[in-house]
Design a protein around this motif. Structure first.
Motif, short mmCIF file in Angstrom:
data_model
loop_
_atom_site.label_atom_id
_atom_site.label_comp_id
_atom_site.label_asym_id
_atom_site.label_seq_id
_atom_site.Cartn_x
_atom_site.Cartn_y
_atom_site.Cartn_z
N TYR A 191 45.84 46.73 46.51
CA TYR A 191 44.93 45.60 46.38
C TYR A 191 43.64 45.93 47.12
O TYR A 191 43.65 46.69 48.08
CB TYR A 191 45.53 44.32 46.98
N ALA A 197 33.74 43.93 42.19
CA ALA A 197 33.45 42.71 41.45
C ALA A 197 32.03 42.26 41.73
O ALA A 197 31.52 42.45 42.84
CB ALA A 197 34.45 41.62 41.84
N THR A 218 38.00 39.54 45.64
CA THR A 218 38.94 40.61 45.35
C THR A 218 38.33 41.58 44.34
O THR A 218 37.38 41.23 43.63
CB THR A 218 40.27 40.07 44.80
N HIS A 219 38.90 42.80 44.28
CA HIS A 219 38.38 43.85 43.41
C HIS A 219 39.52 44.55 42.69
O HIS A 219 40.65 44.60 43.19
CB HIS A 219 37.59 44.88 44.24
N ARG A 220 39.21 45.11 41.54
CA ARG A 220 40.19 45.84 40.73
C ARG A 220 40.45 47.21 41.36
O ARG A 220 39.52 47.89 41.81
CB ARG A 220 39.66 46.00 39.32
N THR A 266 42.46 50.97 40.67
CA THR A 266 43.15 51.87 39.75
C THR A 266 43.43 53.18 40.48
O THR A 266 42.80 53.49 41.48
CB THR A 266 42.31 52.16 38.49
#
Length: 107
Positions: free
Chosen positions: A35, A100, A85-87, A89
């Motif tokens: 996360y 974001a 929050t941010h993505r 990968t």
């Protein structure tokens, strides 16, 4: 996407601070989930990456405010406002964060 570090360099149960503006904290939970959220507590200027990680929650090291890593929402006082929050990968074994857009700014 911002490269953060190799997945193997961020052990489960640990976090890392990314020197962006504003700084971002990336968390690797004991369950193996990743996360990312803004690293600054919304109650007072404290680094969440220096806090205590338990499940999907991080506790701020300053006044014990707690945030849900999945949503950025505070789960107890004294924090009242969420953190962004941010993505996250993983590509080729490297953790990346997609930052974001801030509210009110163009994406």
């Amino acid at each position: 996407m911002i490269p953060v570090c190799r997945l193997e360099d961020l052990p489960k149960g640990e976090s890392v601070r990314v020197a962006t503006s504003p700084p971002i904290a990336v968390f690797h939970t004991d369950d193996g989930d990743l996360y990312a959220m803004d690293d600054t507590c919304s109650h007072q200027d404290a680094s969440l990456s220096e806090g205590w990680l338990e499940g999907c929650l991080v506790e701020c090291p300053l006044h014990a405010a707690s945030f849900d890593l999945r949503t950025g929402m505070p789960t107890c006082l004294p924090a009242r406002r969420p953190v962004r929050t941010h993505r996250v990968t993983v590509e080729g074994g490297v953790i990346h964060v997609g930052v974001a857009a801030e509210e009110g700014s163009a994406a």
